[in-house]
Write a protein that holds these residues in place. Structure first.
Motif, PDB file in Angstrom:
ATOM      1  N   LEU A 204       0.948  -1.100   0.096  1.00  0.00           N
ATOM      2  CA  LEU A 204       0.039  -0.118   0.112  1.00  0.00           C
ATOM      3  C   LEU A 204       0.925   1.258  -0.053  1.00  0.00           C
ATOM      4  O   LEU A 204       1.827   1.270   0.446  1.00  0.00           O
ATOM      5  N   ASN A 205       0.458   2.159  -0.624  1.00  0.00           N
ATOM      6  CA  ASN A 205       0.947   3.695  -0.419  1.00  0.00           C
ATOM      7  C   ASN A 205       0.563   4.020   1.022  1.00  0.00           C
ATOM      8  O   ASN A 205      -0.239   3.731   1.582  1.00  0.00           O
ATOM      9  N   ASP A 206       1.488   4.867   1.294  1.00  0.00           N
ATOM     10  CA  ASP A 206       1.475   5.299   2.790  1.00  0.00           C
ATOM     11  C   ASP A 206       0.130   6.158   2.942  1.00  0.00           C
ATOM     12  O   ASP A 206      -0.739   6.201   4.082  1.00  0.00           O
ATOM     13  N   SER A 207      -0.271   6.762   2.060  1.00  0.00           N
ATOM     14  CA  SER A 207      -1.628   7.673   2.221  1.00  0.00           C
ATOM     15  C   SER A 207      -2.843   6.687   2.260  1.00  0.00           C
ATOM     16  O   SER A 207      -3.965   6.961   2.535  1.00  0.00           O
ATOM     17  N   ASP A 208      -2.780   5.282   1.694  1.00  0.00           N
ATOM     18  CA  ASP A 208      -3.859   4.372   1.472  1.00  0.00           C
ATOM     19  C   ASP A 208      -3.673   3.607   2.781  1.00  0.00           C
ATOM     20  O   ASP A 208      -4.768   2.943   3.098  1.00  0.00           O
ATOM     21  N   ASN A 209      -2.833   3.671   3.446  1.00  0.00           N
ATOM     22  CA  ASN A 209      -2.500   2.530   4.850  1.00  0.00           C
ATOM     23  C   ASN A 209      -3.371   3.649   5.949  1.00  0.00           C
ATOM     24  O   ASN A 209      -2.719   4.389   6.525  1.00  0.00           O
ATOM     25  N   THR A 210      -4.385   2.945   6.459  1.00  0.00           N
ATOM     26  CA  THR A 210      -5.029   3.599   7.402  1.00  0.00           C
ATOM     27  C   THR A 210      -4.967   2.980   8.909  1.00  0.00           C
ATOM     28  O   THR A 210      -5.372   3.254   9.885  1.00  0.00           O
ATOM     29  N   MET A 211      -4.025   2.030   8.954  1.00  0.00           N
ATOM     30  CA  MET A 211      -3.668   1.682  10.110  1.00  0.00           C
ATOM     31  C   MET A 211      -3.095   2.323  11.185  1.00  0.00           C
ATOM     32  O   MET A 211      -2.593   3.298  10.937  1.00  0.00           O
ATOM     33  N   ALA A 212      -3.458   1.893  12.359  1.00  0.00           N
ATOM     34  CA  ALA A 212      -2.805   2.966  13.524  1.00  0.00           C
ATOM     35  C   ALA A 212      -1.310   3.019  13.402  1.00  0.00           C
ATOM     36  O   ALA A 212      -0.701   1.728  13.248  1.00  0.00           O
ATOM     37  N   ASP A 213      -0.552   3.893  13.845  1.00  0.00           N
ATOM     38  CA  ASP A 213       0.908   3.871  13.962  1.00  0.00           C
ATOM     39  C   ASP A 213       1.289   2.982  15.285  1.00  0.00           C
ATOM     40  O   ASP A 213       0.611   2.587  16.061  1.00  0.00           O
ATOM     41  N   VAL A 214       2.381   2.322  14.672  1.00  0.00           N
ATOM     42  CA  VAL A 214       3.348   1.383  15.814  1.00  0.00           C
ATOM     43  C   VAL A 214       3.930   2.351  16.816  1.00  0.00           C
ATOM     44  O   VAL A 214       4.723   3.466  16.393  1.00  0.00           O
ATOM     45  N   HIS A 215       3.986   2.209  18.094  1.00  0.00           N
ATOM     46  CA  HIS A 215       4.491   2.604  19.013  1.00  0.00           C
ATOM     47  C   HIS A 215       5.279   1.855  19.962  1.00  0.00           C
ATOM     48  O   HIS A 215       4.717   0.478  20.312  1.00  0.00           O
ATOM     49  N   ILE A 216       6.507   1.922  20.304  1.00  0.00           N
ATOM     50  CA  ILE A 216       7.215   1.191  21.087  1.00  0.00           C
ATOM     51  C   ILE A 216       7.602   1.829  22.488  1.00  0.00           C
ATOM     52  O   ILE A 216       8.151   2.742  22.448  1.00  0.00           O
ATOM     53  N   ASN A 217       7.338   1.213  23.627  1.00  0.00           N
ATOM     54  CA  ASN A 217       7.564   1.825  24.856  1.00  0.00           C
ATOM     55  C   ASN A 217       7.282   3.245  25.097  1.00  0.00           C
ATOM     56  O   ASN A 217       8.131   4.198  25.408  1.00  0.00           O
ATOM     57  N   ASN A 218       6.133   3.737  24.680  1.00  0.00           N
ATOM     58  CA  ASN A 218       5.614   5.124  24.570  1.00  0.00           C
ATOM     59  C   ASN A 218       6.637   6.078  23.836  1.00  0.00           C
ATOM     60  O   ASN A 218       6.836   7.082  24.237  1.00  0.00           O
ATOM     61  N   ASP A 219       7.290   5.306  22.829  1.00  0.00           N
ATOM     62  CA  ASP A 219       8.171   6.188  21.672  1.00  0.00           C
ATOM     63  C   ASP A 219       9.552   6.639  22.604  1.00  0.00           C
ATOM     64  O   ASP A 219      10.328   7.387  22.274  1.00  0.00           O
ATOM     65  N   ASN A 220       9.945   5.887  23.536  1.00  0.00           N
ATOM     66  CA  ASN A 220      10.816   5.993  24.292  1.00  0.00           C
ATOM     67  C   ASN A 220      11.918   5.050  23.909  1.00  0.00           C
ATOM     68  O   ASN A 220      11.757   3.969  23.222  1.00  0.00           O
ATOM     69  N   PRO A 221      13.496   5.118  24.335  1.00  0.00           N
ATOM     70  CA  PRO A 221      14.238   3.918  24.095  1.00  0.00           C
ATOM     71  C   PRO A 221      13.895   2.914  25.100  1.00  0.00           C
ATOM     72  O   PRO A 221      13.154   2.955  26.010  1.00  0.00           O
ATOM     73  N   VAL A 222      14.450   1.699  24.546  1.00  0.00           N
ATOM     74  CA  VAL A 222      14.064   0.444  25.281  1.00  0.00           C
ATOM     75  C   VAL A 222      15.427   0.034  26.003  1.00  0.00           C
ATOM     76  O   VAL A 222      16.739   0.488  25.536  1.00  0.00           O
ATOM     77  N   LYS A 223      15.456  -0.687  27.153  1.00  0.00           N
ATOM     78  CA  LYS A 223      16.668  -1.237  27.607  1.00  0.00           C
ATOM     79  C   LYS A 223      17.459  -2.486  27.071  1.00  0.00           C
ATOM     80  O   LYS A 223      16.503  -3.316  26.755  1.00  0.00           O
ATOM     81  N   SER A 224      18.620  -2.646  27.137  1.00  0.00           N
ATOM     82  CA  SER A 224      19.136  -3.627  26.729  1.00  0.00           C
ATOM     83  C   SER A 224      18.876  -4.840  27.460  1.00  0.00           C
ATOM     84  O   SER A 224      18.999  -6.178  26.860  1.00  0.00           O
ATOM     85  N   THR A 225      18.588  -4.726  28.692  1.00  0.00           N
ATOM     86  CA  THR A 225      18.325  -5.931  29.579  1.00  0.00           C
ATOM     87  C   THR A 225      16.640  -6.337  29.811  1.00  0.00           C
ATOM     88  O   THR A 225      16.318  -7.212  30.363  1.00  0.00           O
ATOM     89  N   ASP A 226      15.963  -5.754  28.864  1.00  0.00           N
ATOM     90  CA  ASP A 226      14.398  -5.889  28.776  1.00  0.00           C
ATOM     91  C   ASP A 226      14.306  -7.433  28.397  1.00  0.00           C
ATOM     92  O   ASP A 226      15.053  -7.763  27.437  1.00  0.00           O
ATOM     93  N   THR A 227      13.360  -7.968  28.663  1.00  0.00           N
ATOM     94  CA  THR A 227      12.925  -9.110  28.319  1.00  0.00           C
ATOM     95  C   THR A 227      11.753  -9.391  27.604  1.00  0.00           C
ATOM     96  O   THR A 227      11.129 -10.457  27.152  1.00  0.00           O
ATOM     97  N   THR A 228      11.067  -8.273  27.548  1.00  0.00           N
ATOM     98  CA  THR A 228       9.666  -7.983  26.770  1.00  0.00           C
ATOM     99  C   THR A 228       9.895  -6.752  26.002  1.00  0.00           C
ATOM    100  O   THR A 228      10.537  -5.793  26.307  1.00  0.00           O
TER     101      THR A 228
END
Length: 561
Positions: A204-228
């Motif tokens: 799909l073109n971006d303009s046709d993709n109506t899916m919700a945006d993906v967010h990881i950890n509330n758009d914050n960095p993740v820790k290298s020690t995270d297990t999820t």
């Protein structure tokens, strides 16, 4: 290069490297019947995916093939491509079969290499995967070879089985539908595989993709020690983690929340260390995708700010929160909204951490109670406070808070005006109380038991050109009358009461225009007279339409007079 950095790339490349499929000359084509109960539909065109379709005697060869010697001089005509388990003419993750229908023969180019012939030719579904053309079909069947240089196009439907259960991720778009053949020049020459595509299904073109945006950890960095790895995505979509050595997937719930478990592994153990990044891709049933990337860090910096970086401590607060308290108790109070008002957030986040996050404050000094008690406004104690949470994240620099004790507040809160209204000219000297009961309120946060006194002195009352034949007087609780125009009268005394921050001076004072004959004071102190401030008016008072006014000067002393 770390395995996690070898991302799957799709696209038309200029070189072919990979394993070819060989089909024996004796394989025979058998047509299939399209199922009637599997939502089979043509995918040549739809209203969502962009489709590049090459009709008639045409085709696009994947780049890098040796078509000078083994090119096709006549293309098989792809008349239709259908798939099972479609949705609005789109392939889905349930699609397991692609159906090809051709209507003409194919012929090899023998000009460059006389004697060359087909050894196999079959419909194919392909993607370009990390530089290699990869066939997705699992049961291609050769077309019937009518001569060494030509292949008869089948008249019926030919089925190619596929696995699209991870459509959008593996395989990614674009997906190519066409045919593959192997050519042999004979005399021990190396066989050559040539791949053509006649239909390309794009993302799909971006303009046709109506899916919700993906967010990881509330758009914050993740820790290298995270297990999820957690975040939000399109509700009920499949989410896939890349950037690590293994494949991990999960499904977003009906609200779009997802958590990808790493099976007890940490990001670092899977190759995503500090300085690297991870990507989470969401995909729906039609293979539409969106992605987000997050940086990986060993620790995520915390930032602490103070709403009130300088804290003045009144006696009550000193007694309740500091005197005799442990350093931990003092820090807890200092961080609260009633003191410094500390707020701690993670990097790139505005969400304040709290007790549930394991937020802990520490100071760069000890014995805080003693040091605060010994400070002053001109020499406050500076406490450098750092923060950490249960994830091991810490502030990179402390916040400095200056603290010192005060004597508390001792001031007038409010003083009512004394109004006497319109009075009759008396026939004898008379005391008139104000029309309403007065109120004199003090703010007092001094040390409990600290004494105080209030005094007041009045001016004569005038109406501009005339001075009132009278005076403002104070009658105390003992019935003694004091002329306030000649001296200051002490009108109240007391001391700071526990659990009280205000004091009313005029409790029980006379009001309501109460009238008292001055003759009651002829022998000194009067009995039975309500205390308060009165207007002492003479019988020769000058009547006037203009109001008589004066002023009262109020004084506070933080010790009894």
């Amino acid at each position: 290069m770390k395995l996690k950095k070898i991302l799957l790339q799709l696209g038309l490349l200029l070189a072919f490297v990979g394993v070819t499929y060989f089909r024996p000359d004796t394989a025979a084509f058998a047509s299939v019947t399209l199922p009637t109960n599997q939502d089979v539909a043509s995918i040549k065109s739809n209203s969502v995916n962009s489709v590049d379709y090459y009709a008639g005697n045409q085709g696009n060869v994947f780049g890098g093939e040796n078509i000078n010697y083994f090119g096709s001089t006549q293309y098989p005509n792809l008349s239709d491509v259908q798939a099972n388990w479609t949705s609005n003419n789109r392939i889905t993750k349930k699609t397991t079969a692609i159906y090809f229908q051709y209507s003409s023969a194919a012929k090899i180019n023998t000009k460059g290499w006389p004697g060359a012939e087909y050894t196999s030719m079959y419909p194919d579904v392909s993607v370009v995967n990390n530089g290699s053309i990869v066939s997705l079909g699992s049961n291609q069947v050769n077309w019937v070879k009518s001569a060494g240089t030509s292949v008869s196009a089948p008249s019926g439907w030919q089925e190619v089985d596929v696995d699209f259960s991870k459509l959008g991720v593996i395989p990614k778009f674009p997906i190519y539908f066409g045919f593959t053949y192997v050519a042999d020049a004979g005399s021990g020459a190396e066989k050559t595989t040539v791949r053509y595509y006649q239909l390309r299904l794009n993302a799909l073109n971006d303009s046709d993709n109506t899916m919700a945006d993906v967010h990881i950890n509330n758009d914050n960095p993740v820790k290298s020690t995270d297990t999820t790895v957690s975040g939000t995505a399109e509700p009920n979509s499949d989410v896939t983690l890349s950037g690590v050595s293994n494949e991990y997937t999960a499904k977003a719930d009906s609200l779009g929340d997802y958590t990808i478990s790493l099976g007890g592994n940490t990001l670092a153990s899977l190759g995503a260390s500090s300085g690297d990044s991870i990507t989470v891709t969401e995909s729906n049933d039609m293979g539409d995708t969106k992605s987000a990337t997050a940086d990986v860090k060993d620790t995520v910096p915390l930032t602490t700010t103070a709403a009130t970086p300088t804290v003045a401590v009144d006696p009550d607060t000193l007694l309740a929160n500091i005197t005799g308290k442990s350093d931990a108790d003092v820090l807890k109070w200092l961080a609260g909204s009633g003191a410094a008002g500390l707020t701690t957030t993670k990097e790139n986040s505005t969400t304040a951490l709290g007790v549930s996050d394991g937020l802990t404050y520490t100071a760069d000094t000890t014995d805080l109670a003693t040091k605060i008690a010994g400070a002053s406004s001109t020499s406050p104690v500076t406490i450098n406070v750092s923060a950490s949470d249960s994830n091991g994240d810490k502030t990179t620099s402390p916040v400095a808070i200056q603290v010192y004790p005060t004597d508390g507040v001792f001031q007038f809160h409010s003083v009512t005006d004394f109004e006497f209204g319109s009075l009759p000219v008396p026939t004898q000297e008379t005391l008139f109380a104000p029309t309403t009961a007065p109120s004199i309120i003090l703010d007092d946060t001094q040390t409990v038991g600290k004494g105080w006194s209030v005094s007041a002195q009045a001016t004569a009352m005038t109406n501009g050109s005339n001075t009132l034949h009278g005076k403002i007087v104070y009658v105390n609780a003992g019935g003694k009358l004091v002329d306030m125009t000649k001296q200051a009268a002490t009108v109240g005394t007391g001391e700071r009461q526990k659990n009280a921050n205000t004091a009313e001076i005029a409790t029980g004072w006379a009001g309501g225009s109460k009238v008292v004959p001055a003759s009651q004071f002829s022998s000194g102190a009067a009995t039975g007279v309500t205390p308060g401030i009165y207007l002492d008016a003479q019988p020769n008072i000058y009547a006037s339409a203009a109001a008589y006014t004066g002023s009262i000067d109020w004084s506070l002393t933080n010790a009894p007079s």
